[in-house]
Design an enzyme around this catalytic site. Structure first.
Site, PDB file in Angstrom:
ATOM      1  N   ARG A  27       2.491  24.841  75.244  1.00  0.00           N
ATOM      2  CA  ARG A  27       2.890  25.436  73.954  1.00  0.00           C
ATOM      3  C   ARG A  27       2.797  24.376  72.859  1.00  0.00           C
ATOM      4  O   ARG A  27       2.356  24.649  71.751  1.00  0.00           O
ATOM      5  CB  ARG A  27       4.307  26.031  74.020  1.00  0.00           C
ATOM      6  CG  ARG A  27       4.828  26.404  72.626  1.00  0.00           C
ATOM      7  CD  ARG A  27       6.028  27.348  72.611  1.00  0.00           C
ATOM      8  NE  ARG A  27       6.998  27.115  73.635  1.00  0.00           N
ATOM      9  CZ  ARG A  27       7.864  26.080  73.667  1.00  0.00           C
ATOM     10  NH1 ARG A  27       7.855  25.183  72.716  1.00  0.00           N
ATOM     11  NH2 ARG A  27       8.711  25.962  74.662  1.00  0.00           N
ATOM     12  N   TYR A  80      -5.760  42.659  53.232  1.00  0.00           N
ATOM     13  CA  TYR A  80      -5.574  43.238  54.560  1.00  0.00           C
ATOM     14  C   TYR A  80      -4.176  43.865  54.639  1.00  0.00           C
ATOM     15  O   TYR A  80      -3.171  43.201  54.327  1.00  0.00           O
ATOM     16  CB  TYR A  80      -5.761  42.152  55.616  1.00  0.00           C
ATOM     17  CG  TYR A  80      -5.383  42.630  56.991  1.00  0.00           C
ATOM     18  CD1 TYR A  80      -5.985  43.756  57.543  1.00  0.00           C
ATOM     19  CD2 TYR A  80      -4.402  41.983  57.725  1.00  0.00           C
ATOM     20  CE1 TYR A  80      -5.626  44.217  58.794  1.00  0.00           C
ATOM     21  CE2 TYR A  80      -4.041  42.430  58.986  1.00  0.00           C
ATOM     22  CZ  TYR A  80      -4.652  43.544  59.510  1.00  0.00           C
ATOM     23  OH  TYR A  80      -4.285  44.009  60.738  1.00  0.00           O
ATOM     24  N   ASP A 152      -6.789  33.355  52.262  1.00  0.00           N
ATOM     25  CA  ASP A 152      -7.258  33.949  53.517  1.00  0.00           C
ATOM     26  C   ASP A 152      -8.784  33.980  53.437  1.00  0.00           C
ATOM     27  O   ASP A 152      -9.364  34.746  52.670  1.00  0.00           O
ATOM     28  CB  ASP A 152      -6.672  35.360  53.669  1.00  0.00           C
ATOM     29  CG  ASP A 152      -7.041  36.004  55.002  1.00  0.00           C
ATOM     30  OD1 ASP A 152      -8.086  35.621  55.568  1.00  0.00           O
ATOM     31  OD2 ASP A 152      -6.302  36.892  55.457  1.00  0.00           O
ATOM     32  N   LYS A 177     -12.371  37.310  63.815  1.00  0.00           N
ATOM     33  CA  LYS A 177     -13.481  37.886  63.070  1.00  0.00           C
ATOM     34  C   LYS A 177     -14.719  36.989  63.159  1.00  0.00           C
ATOM     35  O   LYS A 177     -15.237  36.783  64.236  1.00  0.00           O
ATOM     36  CB  LYS A 177     -13.023  38.160  61.633  1.00  0.00           C
ATOM     37  CG  LYS A 177     -11.655  38.885  61.544  1.00  0.00           C
ATOM     38  CD  LYS A 177     -11.723  40.246  62.161  1.00  0.00           C
ATOM     39  CE  LYS A 177     -10.472  41.102  62.183  1.00  0.00           C
ATOM     40  NZ  LYS A 177      -9.150  40.609  62.005  1.00  0.00           N
TER      41      LYS A 177
HETATM   42  C1  LIG Z   1      -8.545  39.445  56.067  1.00  0.00           C
HETATM   43  C2  LIG Z   1      -7.672  39.482  57.284  1.00  0.00           C
HETATM   44  N1  LIG Z   1      -6.686  38.591  57.412  1.00  0.00           N
HETATM   45  C3  LIG Z   1      -5.864  38.599  58.498  1.00  0.00           C
HETATM   46  C4  LIG Z   1      -6.005  39.531  59.505  1.00  0.00           C
HETATM   47  C5  LIG Z   1      -5.050  39.529  60.666  1.00  0.00           C
HETATM   48  O1  LIG Z   1      -5.654  38.933  61.766  1.00  0.00           O
HETATM   49  P1  LIG Z   1      -5.351  39.336  63.295  1.00  0.00           P
HETATM   50  O2  LIG Z   1      -5.760  40.753  63.475  1.00  0.00           O
HETATM   51  O3  LIG Z   1      -6.166  38.347  64.067  1.00  0.00           O
HETATM   52  O4  LIG Z   1      -3.873  39.151  63.496  1.00  0.00           O
HETATM   53  C6  LIG Z   1      -7.038  40.470  59.415  1.00  0.00           C
HETATM   54  C7  LIG Z   1      -7.222  41.478  60.487  1.00  0.00           C
HETATM   55  O5  LIG Z   1      -7.965  42.417  60.352  1.00  0.00           O
HETATM   56  C8  LIG Z   1      -7.896  40.447  58.271  1.00  0.00           C
HETATM   57  O6  LIG Z   1      -8.888  41.351  58.119  1.00  0.00           O
END
Ligand SMILES: Cc1ncc(COP(=O)(O)O)c(C=O)c1O
Length: 357
Positions: A27, A80, A152, A177
């Site tokens: 961890r 998101y 992000d 992604k």
């Molecule tokens: C732009 C963006 N940020 C964060 C996330 C969250 O990531 P995760 O699904 O890996 O928790 C997503 C998920 O679709 C996303 O599209």
């Protein structure tokens, strides 16, 4: 040549308090994860990278580390849905306030800042409307406010855009992604510019425990090796898809920052190496028509997520962004989102034409 998968939870110690080779318990740290964290830091041009079990685990760790009750956060009006849900329904319960702002408008961002604003959260390009935020401009707003700018960078990937070089303090990724790239792993990451914040986040990562296992870390590392060639193809295919949709009689509006008519086109051209693989559009005939298109493609698979080599189609209003229905982030009901993959572009174009016929 290849970093091994260190499938171990614990490490034999040299002595009591010994820390054999710098590792004690997985961890806290694991060599496969360390390799990924060093790789992510190098890709984003930051001193410290931290890997997590998901993008949201990374976001949660960051928000709970830097925010305290009474602090205020600016969140985008287009992002998101899970990020907004985390802030509005989890973090806000602990006494953190937030305002929703169209962050592509720097004056609106500046006007929304309060004395208690500690953090500005931005996505660019945004999910799902492909809005563009001027990162360097927003970094100036954050600096003047004494707040952290978090970007992000999931939609662009570090190959297309490096926010730390533009003045951001923290970069967030859903490595699920483009970084992973093959729709076979869920993961997240933070890359931090400041050494003191990096230390606080390293402590919190271990204290909260939302870390990825060694196999997941290895999958992301393997994905990263082909990031550049995949992104080049994603961008080229998406540009052709956006061009086709723009000229199609059944299409009402196309959202793609590579189109010269897109309001963020010039800023995107300045801060990105390419315009990415995500394209959204609305069709004539409203939600019912949009749902029919989503159900009729054959090469584009109906599914959530994005950034994998295979193309995906989805209806954000009822799928990825269902959690923000009834909020300022609610998305148009006739919106379709495409994650354009790396298949033969002729197959992709024919599939869309066929689904809309
Ligand atoms: C732009 C963006 N940020 C964060 C996330 C969250 O990531 P995760 O699904 O890996 O928790 C997503 C998920 O679709 C996303 O599209």
């Amino acid at each position: 040549m290849v970093v091994p998968i260190y499938a171990t939870s614990t490490f034999k110690q040299d002595g009591v308090g010994g820390l054999r080779g710098g590792y004690e318990y997985s961890r806290s740290a694991n060599p496969t994860r360390t390799a990924l964290e060093e790789c992510l830091a190098a890709l984003e041009g930051g001193p410290r990278g931290l890997a997590f079990a998901s993008g949201l685990a990374a976001e949660d760790c960051l928000l709970r580390t830097v925010l305290s009750p009474g602090d205020h956060v600016l969140v985008p009006d287009d992002a998101y849905g899970g990020t907004i849900r985390l802030v509005a329904r989890v973090i806000a319960r602990w006494g953190v306030e937030y305002s929703t702002v169209p962050l592509s408008d720097l004056d609106a961002a500046r006007a929304a800042v309060r004395p208690t604003t500690r953090l500005i959260w931005c996505e660019t390009p945004t999910n799902p409307l492909l809005g563009i935020v001027d990162i360097a401009g927003l970094a100036g707003v954050a600096r003047d406010a004494g707040a952290l700018l978090v970007v992000d960078n999931t939609f662009a990937s570090p190959y297309l855009q490096q926010p730390l070089a533009l003045g951001a303090d923290v970069v967030v990724h859903s490595t699920t992604k483009y970084l992973g790239g093959h729709s076979d792993v869920v993961g997240g990451a933070l890359v931090v510019a400041d050494a003191e914040l990096a230390g606080q986040l390293t402590f919190a990562q271990n204290a909260m425990g939302g870390v990825p296992g060694p196999f997941d870390s290895w999958l992301v590392l393997r994905g990263v090796k082909t990031l550049a060639v995949r992104m080049d193809r994603h961008c080229a295919n998406a540009a052709r898809v956006a061009e086709l949709l723009s000229a199609h009689p059944s299409v009402q509006r196309v959202y793609y920052p590579g189109l010269p008519g897109h309001p963020g086109h010039e800023i995107a051209a300045k801060q990105m190496r390419g315009f990415g693989g995500m394209v959204s559009f609305t069709v004539r005939g409203g939600e019912a028509a949009a749902l029919r298109v989503c159900e009729r493609t054959r090469v584009f698979t109906l599914g959530e997520s994005l950034g994998g080599v295979e193309s995906l189609i989805e209806h954000p209003g009822r799928m990825t962004h269902a959690s923000v229905i009834g909020t300022p982030q609610e998305v148009p009901a006739d919106l379709i989102r495409l994650s354009v993959g790396i298949e033969s572009v002729d197959d992709l174009l024919a599939d869309l034409v066929n689904a809309m016929s």
